[in-house]
Design an enzyme around this catalytic site. Structure first.
Site, mmCIF file in Angstrom:
data_model
loop_
_atom_site.group_PDB
_atom_site.id
_atom_site.type_symbol
_atom_site.label_atom_id
_atom_site.label_comp_id
_atom_site.label_asym_id
_atom_site.label_seq_id
_atom_site.Cartn_x
_atom_site.Cartn_y
_atom_site.Cartn_z
ATOM 1 N N CYS A 281 66.615 5.503 152.953
ATOM 2 C CA CYS A 281 65.189 5.726 152.628
ATOM 3 C C CYS A 281 64.469 4.411 152.916
ATOM 4 C CB CYS A 281 65.029 6.129 151.167
ATOM 5 S SG CYS A 281 66.003 7.563 150.683
ATOM 6 N N GLY A 286 61.136 -3.279 155.021
ATOM 7 C CA GLY A 286 61.391 -4.664 154.618
ATOM 8 C C GLY A 286 62.863 -4.964 154.438
ATOM 9 N N ASP A 305 63.769 7.712 157.376
ATOM 10 C CA ASP A 305 62.767 8.051 156.371
ATOM 11 C C ASP A 305 62.288 9.474 156.626
ATOM 12 O OD1 ASP A 305 61.269 6.397 154.135
ATOM 13 O OD2 ASP A 305 59.853 7.865 154.936
ATOM 14 N N CYS A 404 63.493 0.512 142.089
ATOM 15 C CA CYS A 404 62.542 -0.440 141.498
ATOM 16 C C CYS A 404 62.019 0.140 140.183
ATOM 17 C CB CYS A 404 61.398 -0.756 142.462
ATOM 18 S SG CYS A 404 60.467 0.673 143.024
#
Length: 454
Positions: A281, A286, A305, A404
């Site tokens: 994903c 980055g 993605d 995250c």
């Protein structure tokens, strides 16, 4: 976690906002706040668009940014106090009037550099411009009342812990309660407090082109305050550099803009030159680029993605940084076994879709837009992703699962359930890496490193 790339959003929205708008910093802030509330727009993307439209100077743009983020960050505390000054309650007001009172109250209570009378005058003038005499009179009356009673605006000390923390640090009560159940009262308070502090600006050195120290010297000589990150080997903390993605150094591919915590994902993956790696994903790319840099651009990285427009972001990143080892694919990660045979990859990164509660400082509206049931829904997707992609890993290979967020069910709980159901996988580090925003003022992150055994 995949998300809209702020720079790409900014560029696409410049095209739609060519008409210059005359207006003040507070007028711009008001427009962002009203549209964020009404349209559920992301405040960071909308703010970029409005700042382009208003053509404010650097100082006013800074004030607009501070007012927008500050008002959203402190929303339920502001409403708690303001409600006592508005006869019929805030909910009955027109959205723009409510937002005008909120942003004015935020400045009075949380900003020191603007005198109260100037805040009132500006608010009254804006009310006259957008409404009628009755509304401007009401705004004037409410704000002057706030000034008179400012010393009495205290959160009661005897509130239960969940309510006290939720009001003191402006978080929804359900979120505070969940975190207290998981990490206790003291750490929950530290976390909520940190979520209202502005994030560091951090960049990641493109070590294919130069060393971190060389980049720091270049930045310092140009008057940018740059210092090495203590958390990430390739990271640099930057102050007074403005938007680093609009600099010639960025354009030349000398660095990427990335949070320090996020940089630890590629570091924990420990990719080796010549390996074949899958990033499931990957957008906006980055971590993919960081992996390629760590491999010295020798090997093969497949960055996937589900969204076609985000695949372009990954390709653009790789091109800017001079990375030829990156290949892209548009696919739902759950369908990746249709594209490759089992045991095709030396290492796999699943930076899973998640609730994102580790990045509240960057997206403060998330606090008010998330619902508790959203957290259970995303756990199901994470489970499906893990179950789909693990056969693609070679025996002895490394699987990184990262998010995250700070949620046990999405993090360690998710990994433990996977290990229980897949005995051919084991922890490759004695425990997962968990980073909380109050520890380094970086994003909240979870990273588990697993190994596939024979």
């Amino acid at each position: 976690m995949s998300g809209t790339h702020p720079q790409s959003a900014k560029k696409s929205q410049v095209k739609t906002s060519t008409a210059k708008t005359k207006g003040s910093a507070r007028e711009a802030a008001l427009e962002v706040l009203v549209r964020t509330e009404q349209d559920r727009s992301y405040s960071n993307l909308l703010l970029n668009q409005i700042l382009q439209q208003y053509h404010l100077d650097k100082q006013d743009a800074g004030l607009t940014t501070e007012i927008v983020y500050g008002t959203i960050q402190r929303l339920n505390t502001i409403d708690y106090f303001l409600n006592r000054f508005v006869a019929k309650g805030l909910a009955k007001l027109e959205p723009w009037v409510r937002s005008l009172l909120r942003l004015s109250f935020y400045q009075m209570l949380y900003l020191d550099r603007v005198p109260d009378h100037a805040i009132v005058n500006e608010a009254v003038n804006l009310a006259k411009k957008k409404g009628h005499t009755g509304i401007s009179g009401m705004v004037n009356g409410v704000l002057r009342n706030v000034i008179r009673q400012k010393e009495t605006l205290q959160i009661p000390a005897d509130l239960p812990a969940v309510e006290r923390i939720a009001l003191t640090h402006s978080h929804p009560q359900w979120m505070v309660k969940r975190w207290m159940d998981q990490i206790g009262e003291a750490r929950t308070e530290l976390l909520c407090e940190a979520n209202n502090k502005p994030p560091h600006v951090s960049i990641r050195t493109n070590t294919m082109k130069l060393s971190r120290n060389e980049l720091i010297i270049i930045l310092n000589e140009a008057g940018v305050d740059a210092a090495p990150s203590e958390l990430a080997d390739d990271g640099i903390l930057v102050k007074n550099g403005g938007n680093m993605a609009l600099t010639p150094w960025y354009e030349a591919g000398l660095f990427s803009v990335q949070d320090e915590s996020s940089m630890l994902v590629a570091e924990t993956l420990q990719p080796k030159p010549g390996e074949r790696i899958l990033d499931c994903c990957a957008a906006p790319g980055g971590k993919t680029a960081h992996i390629a840099e760590k491999m010295g651009n020798h090997g093969e990285i497949w960055a996937c993605d589900i969204h076609e427009h985000k695949e372009k972001l990954i390709r653009d990143q790789a091109t800017r940084l001079g990375l030829t080892s990156v290949h892209t694919l548009v696919s739902d990660a759950r369908d990746l076994p249709q594209h490759w045979a089992q045991e095709s990859f030396d290492r796999i990164l699943l930076d899973a879709p998640c609730s994102g509660l580790g990045v509240i400082r960057r997206k403060p509206d998330m606090k008010w837009n998330k619902r508790e049931q959203d957290l259970d829904e995303v756990c199901l997707i994470q489970k499906e992703l893990l179950n789909s992609i693990h056969p693609l890993l070679k025996v002895g290979g490394i699987l990184i699962y990262s998010t995250c967020t700070l949620e046990y069910n999405e993090n360690e709980g998710q990994v433990r359930e996977f290990l229980d159901n897949h005995p051919n996988f084991e922890w490759d580090l004695p425990k997962p890496i968990e980073i909380y925003p109050y520890e380094h003022l970086s994003d909240g992150f979870f990273i588990a490193r697993l190994r596939k055994r024979a």
